[in-house]
Write a protein that holds these residues in place. Sequence first.
Motif, short mmCIF file in Angstrom:
data_model
loop_
_atom_site.label_atom_id
_atom_site.label_comp_id
_atom_site.label_asym_id
_atom_site.label_seq_id
_atom_site.Cartn_x
_atom_site.Cartn_y
_atom_site.Cartn_z
N GLY A 1 33.07 9.56 18.61
CA GLY A 1 34.46 9.28 19.44
C GLY A 1 34.54 9.93 20.58
O GLY A 1 33.60 10.02 21.46
N GLY A 2 35.42 9.31 21.86
CA GLY A 2 35.32 9.20 23.62
C GLY A 2 35.76 10.56 23.43
O GLY A 2 35.62 10.84 24.92
N SER A 3 36.69 11.01 22.54
CA SER A 3 36.86 12.85 22.79
C SER A 3 36.76 12.85 21.97
O SER A 3 37.00 13.42 20.66
N PRO A 4 35.72 14.07 20.92
CA PRO A 4 35.08 14.25 19.92
C PRO A 4 35.40 15.16 19.89
O PRO A 4 35.16 15.65 17.88
N SER B 1 41.99 -4.28 18.62
CA SER B 1 42.69 -2.59 18.19
C SER B 1 41.06 -1.83 17.93
O SER B 1 41.42 -0.56 18.67
N MET B 2 40.09 -2.50 18.67
CA MET B 2 38.51 -1.65 19.04
C MET B 2 38.69 -0.99 20.42
O MET B 2 38.44 -0.26 20.51
N ALA B 3 39.41 -2.15 21.12
CA ALA B 3 39.08 -1.63 22.58
C ALA B 3 40.03 -0.09 22.47
O ALA B 3 39.97 0.81 23.46
N CYS B 4 41.10 -0.37 22.75
CA CYS B 4 42.37 0.54 22.53
C CYS B 4 41.55 1.78 22.79
O CYS B 4 41.97 3.07 23.15
N PRO B 5 41.15 1.96 21.21
CA PRO B 5 40.94 3.89 21.29
C PRO B 5 40.22 4.45 21.57
O PRO B 5 39.73 5.51 21.81
N THR C 1 36.71 5.82 16.49
CA THR C 1 36.29 5.27 18.55
C THR C 1 37.75 6.17 19.21
O THR C 1 36.40 6.85 20.24
N ALA C 2 38.55 6.79 18.79
CA ALA C 2 38.68 7.31 19.35
C ALA C 2 38.50 9.08 19.86
O ALA C 2 38.28 9.31 20.93
N ALA C 3 38.14 9.28 18.79
CA ALA C 3 37.63 11.38 18.97
C ALA C 3 36.71 11.39 17.67
O ALA C 3 36.54 12.61 17.01
#
Length: 795
Positions: free
Chosen positions: A268-271, A577-581, A247-249
């Motif tokens: 991800g948010g910053s792939p 947990s899923m919102a944080c990343p 999710t993050a990257a």
Amino acid sequence: MRIKNISVFTSFGTFLVLLIIVSFHVQTKAADGDDQNAGRWSRSDRVYIVYMGSAAVSSTSSDDLSSLKDDHAQLLSSVRTRKPNAVVYTYKHGFSGFAARLSNEEARSIAEKPGVVSVFPDPLLKLHTTHSWDFLKYQTALKIDSNLNSKTTDRVSSVTTTDGSDTIIGILDTGIWPESESFNDKDTGPVPSRWKGTCMKSHDFNSSNCNRKLIGARFYNTSESDGTTEIDSPRDTLGHGSHVAGTAAGTAIPGASYYGVAAGTAIGGSPGSRIAMYKVCSDGGCRGSDILAAFDDAIADGVDVLSLSLGSASWSAPELSNDPIAIGAFHAVEQGIAVVCSAGNGGPYPETVVNVAPWILTVGATTIDRDFESDVLLGGGKVIKGRGINFSKLEKLPVYPLVYALSAGTHDANELSARNCEVNSMEAEKIKGKIVLCDTGGDSSRNGQIDTVKSLGGVGVIFQVEHPGVAAGTYVALPATIISVKDGQEILSYINSTSQRTCIRHKEHSQGKPAGFSFPIPNFPRKENTNISNVVCLQPDIAAPGVNILAPWKGNDTSVALEGQDPPRFNILSGTSMACPHVSGIAATVKSQNPTWSPSAIRSAIITTASQTNNLGIPFTTEKNSTATPYDYGAGEVTTTGPLQPGLVYETETVDYLNYLCYYGYDLSKIKTISRTVPKEFTCPKDSNADYISNINYPSIAISNFNGKESKNVTRKVTNVAGDGETVFSATVDAPSGLTVKVIPEKLQFSKNNQKLSYQVVFSPTTSSPKEDMFGSVTWTNGKYRVRSPFVIDI
């Protein structure tokens, strides 16, 4: 105020994994201590964390005491002399201290030694358990500068793997599944030269599992001292860490889905960011000593952002000086690392937010415009809406008999056990071939209840609960759904009628609807000086999608696999947990575009550009359809493009955090021990108390104990990052009835970039006895940028 306190406690945690409620019991029994360890530590010893504030010069050798502060080195040497092998970790990169097996008496004695800030038992923390990026793409009212790199303006359609390629996201979680395609390094450039981390080897993990995307993987283990599951590899054994990392990257993967559900491109948010995994959690939870060791390593390794989807239980939140996340985050932020943490899943009950230290960016959860219905179809065409993810092979017509679990109870069954569909509580002949209505509660998980019904020949399960919530559980053993108790009563009446046929039908909705899944309510500081109980900062800071999120999963999980099919590559989870990343990924993108920005500038950019409406332009509501407030979502829901051009930022400087520690109750000597950046001339403000916390330079404003009899002034300072040189920002105020809000001055005239200007906000009551908390905002705009700071007035 006594800072060097010893608080021995037992913690029992429950956290969400795979949307199954699993209980983890923290064992406080002593280490068994085999013959080899006899005389080194006793059966009454346990692991304590000894926190000694800021570190001296970093050292790369775990045995080198020369770089440690004298107090640290002497104390550590003394413990090792008395008890060989008792020391579990030495912390020396970002902060000073160690974890060791000690008796209660030894811990109390060490707490009185020079240079010791606190000594506390090693706590066990818990995890806080796509299309969401499509949804967020439209969550901004900001007109983006056309000169901005196009790769950052569309998180889905034009994002490339070069986005954020110089940023490194460190993730403290359950490990990683390196074979997931979301972590491939195709078209990824060389690893940044400043990276100092490593890829640890184990029986199922080696250096070849890392690449230019997954550049680091570490694991930690103190668990043999208390009987919890051993962590012996960076590999993800739960799936949670892989989900968070993706999710993050995660790299963009077209055609991702959970067996066709939630189909689309997983990204991800910053792939383009690199991933460094620090495995601190197992199926027994997350040890505080491991978490601090991971913080210490991450600081030395060279990460830019740290993402933690874990924390303490809301009912056992530790004091600041005993909180491993707050301690580690403080020193990470000192080193320029942004720290993003989940707010916990304790809502909607009051005082449930965790990870609330002001140097942490705290994230709550919202829904997206996708929902998974599993409706109950009764005879006569009556439809009762339920929630769940099913792969039912049942007929789509109401042809199956329906039975209430209590009616199927054995003659000697406990009534509560039967209603809850527990093992050995129901008769098979009354269950076979039927859909069963179950209550939830007792000691059974929902999947356990489903397994019980299946073992008796049942074909489906309907759960009735007081608050069904918005998260969709995944059910592979049998078709299942969750409905409200109110609807359950209608089903009970239907069961007692002449027609008792039903079915469960799954539907997926992807359409606009109000986001309404957000946990936190007012946050109160938890501290030793218990006469202070007021709102100190608005928490959570921000909200992000955390419901029904599709992301990578461990590749060998047969528990979520459909019968006869391979384990899924992706899975759907819900929680903060899923919102944080989501926010961690956005923070990494902001960092890549503004490499010199401090963690507080990044946090400010995210907070002040948040949205307060959903993708249909409708104000947020809660899951009960009441109007949401900042207690539910903080500043609002994060946007993907707004933080890249915030116009102004609130930089929370070192002196703000030092003053916060003063207001919190620490004396100057302790503060100078805690922080390595205390200016020589620094002193605590006179009459320091929590009322002054409102004046730390935070992007939001929280006023405590507003009695309606006198005005309250707060001061803020903003930095011009608009890039326009000379520009004028004007203030507008959104204030509730019963409150007058005045901004002084009403205009800020900047003559150059990076110039800092201050302003005051005066809150004056218009009624002598306000009855409820009040909410509003102060917004600065120059016609191009809109910089919004929410405020909360606590009555």
